[in-house]
Scaffold this motif. Sequence first.
Motif, mmCIF file in Angstrom:
data_model
loop_
_atom_site.group_PDB
_atom_site.id
_atom_site.type_symbol
_atom_site.label_atom_id
_atom_site.label_comp_id
_atom_site.label_asym_id
_atom_site.label_seq_id
_atom_site.Cartn_x
_atom_site.Cartn_y
_atom_site.Cartn_z
ATOM 1 N N VAL A 1 -3.670 -2.572 -2.509
ATOM 2 C CA VAL A 1 -4.603 -1.910 -1.684
ATOM 3 C C VAL A 1 -4.247 -0.543 -1.204
ATOM 4 O O VAL A 1 -3.214 0.155 -1.237
ATOM 5 C CB VAL A 1 -4.746 -2.447 -0.542
ATOM 6 C CG1 VAL A 1 -5.289 -4.618 -1.063
ATOM 7 C CG2 VAL A 1 -3.999 -2.445 0.875
ATOM 8 N N ASP A 2 -5.031 0.493 -1.460
ATOM 9 C CA ASP A 2 -5.408 1.618 -0.954
ATOM 10 C C ASP A 2 -6.808 2.204 -0.276
ATOM 11 O O ASP A 2 -7.943 1.673 -1.085
ATOM 12 C CB ASP A 2 -5.148 2.322 -1.847
ATOM 13 C CG ASP A 2 -3.803 3.871 -2.124
ATOM 14 O OD1 ASP A 2 -4.224 4.172 -0.287
ATOM 15 O OD2 ASP A 2 -3.963 4.321 -2.664
ATOM 16 N N ASP A 3 -7.148 3.234 0.660
ATOM 17 C CA ASP A 3 -7.653 3.446 1.068
ATOM 18 C C ASP A 3 -9.103 4.165 -0.184
ATOM 19 O O ASP A 3 -10.094 3.710 -0.138
ATOM 20 C CB ASP A 3 -7.697 4.594 2.024
ATOM 21 C CG ASP A 3 -7.433 5.830 1.656
ATOM 22 O OD1 ASP A 3 -6.070 6.165 0.913
ATOM 23 O OD2 ASP A 3 -7.807 6.908 1.746
ATOM 24 N N LEU A 4 -8.363 5.220 -1.682
ATOM 25 C CA LEU A 4 -9.076 5.310 -2.497
ATOM 26 C C LEU A 4 -8.478 5.111 -3.830
ATOM 27 O O LEU A 4 -7.822 6.029 -4.085
ATOM 28 C CB LEU A 4 -9.212 7.254 -1.470
ATOM 29 C CG LEU A 4 -10.235 8.051 -2.803
ATOM 30 C CD1 LEU A 4 -11.682 9.064 -1.620
ATOM 31 C CD2 LEU A 4 -9.515 8.913 -3.724
ATOM 32 N N ILE A 5 -9.436 5.550 -5.082
ATOM 33 C CA ILE A 5 -9.053 5.795 -5.824
ATOM 34 C C ILE A 5 -9.741 6.774 -6.479
ATOM 35 O O ILE A 5 -10.586 6.224 -7.087
ATOM 36 C CB ILE A 5 -8.573 4.165 -6.408
ATOM 37 C CG1 ILE A 5 -8.126 4.473 -8.014
ATOM 38 C CG2 ILE A 5 -9.577 3.284 -6.612
ATOM 39 C CD1 ILE A 5 -8.229 2.717 -8.875
ATOM 40 N N ALA B 1 -13.092 -2.211 -5.205
ATOM 41 C CA ALA B 1 -13.751 -1.223 -4.722
ATOM 42 C C ALA B 1 -15.029 -1.708 -3.708
ATOM 43 O O ALA B 1 -15.918 -2.421 -4.806
ATOM 44 C CB ALA B 1 -14.531 0.016 -5.480
ATOM 45 N N THR C 1 -9.831 -0.987 -3.235
ATOM 46 C CA THR C 1 -9.671 -0.008 -2.261
ATOM 47 C C THR C 1 -10.898 -0.068 -1.631
ATOM 48 O O THR C 1 -11.910 -1.026 -2.531
ATOM 49 C CB THR C 1 -9.684 1.317 -3.123
ATOM 50 O OG1 THR C 1 -9.967 2.193 -2.688
ATOM 51 C CG2 THR C 1 -10.387 1.221 -4.396
ATOM 52 N N THR D 1 0.871 -1.196 0.134
ATOM 53 C CA THR D 1 -0.050 -0.106 -0.221
ATOM 54 C C THR D 1 0.600 1.852 0.273
ATOM 55 O O THR D 1 1.842 1.129 -0.217
ATOM 56 C CB THR D 1 -0.676 0.383 0.992
ATOM 57 O OG1 THR D 1 -1.670 1.068 1.558
ATOM 58 C CG2 THR D 1 -0.326 -0.070 2.404
ATOM 59 N N GLN E 1 -1.928 3.496 -8.275
ATOM 60 C CA GLN E 1 -1.595 2.877 -7.856
ATOM 61 C C GLN E 1 -1.373 2.175 -9.294
ATOM 62 O O GLN E 1 -0.497 1.064 -9.041
ATOM 63 C CB GLN E 1 -3.746 1.974 -8.287
ATOM 64 C CG GLN E 1 -4.457 1.432 -6.948
ATOM 65 C CD GLN E 1 -4.418 3.625 -6.532
ATOM 66 O OE1 GLN E 1 -4.958 4.378 -6.749
ATOM 67 N NE2 GLN E 1 -4.946 3.416 -5.700
ATOM 68 N N GLY F 1 -3.652 4.439 3.949
ATOM 69 C CA GLY F 1 -3.948 2.877 3.236
ATOM 70 C C GLY F 1 -2.745 2.259 4.074
ATOM 71 O O GLY F 1 -3.665 1.251 4.232
ATOM 72 N N ALA G 1 -13.641 4.302 -4.867
ATOM 73 C CA ALA G 1 -13.765 4.441 -6.012
ATOM 74 C C ALA G 1 -14.707 5.761 -6.467
ATOM 75 O O ALA G 1 -15.373 5.648 -7.005
ATOM 76 C CB ALA G 1 -13.493 3.322 -7.297
#
Length: 238
Positions: free
Chosen positions: A181-185, A232, A210, A116, A191, A121, A213
Amino acid sequence: MNRAEKAGLQLQAVAVLRMLKQTRTYDELAAVTGLPAGDLNRYVNGHVLPGTDRAREVVDGVGREALASELRARVTVDEEGYVDNSSVVFDQSFLDLVAPVAVETLEFDRPDVVLTAATDGITLGAAMASHFDARIAYAKKSKETAVEEFIESRHRLASGIELTYYLPATAIDEGETVLVVDDLIRSGETQELLLDIAEQAGAEVTGVFTLIAVGREGLDRARAFTEAPVGALTTFEE
């Protein structure tokens, strides 16, 4: 499914039901889940565990829908489109519920490493890594002074600003599997850089996940860089 996996699925279903019960009566919970109120009472209070099929139904169906609804209720978007998800990324207990639901619905294979980006993240990455019993690695926008070798990925944004992420070279070994992984895209640029880092490390990507999105651009961009599942928990239209 072995005995440990079965028990994990059953306990996850109970955790989802307990979260839903916090704001619902048993009759309301029965309407949401389609399960008898008496059975739900026994599950929530720990008197009995749901069977495997029923547990999977809760986690796959009710679980994702409920978590996505809870996530949307907690997130705010201002008039300029900026997303405030701090009430989510700082709630580790909520993220611990997200991990197995995401895995069940998007069918990610177990990774060796969850990758992340620092910093938002990290809490989601920790939840996913804990669920998989995997290591967590996070790329940063600056180099750590005590580390000698890095994997570096950079991208020039449309604005002319250059975005660079660094990961210690020892964080991922060649041939390992990696879940990004990430909190928001939104645009997918972060990414893309994380996927590039995984490729430079000689790792195989098992998926991209994520929480949120914003629009479809970021998800589509990630799919252009990997054949692994990309998804997402919920999507906000721009």
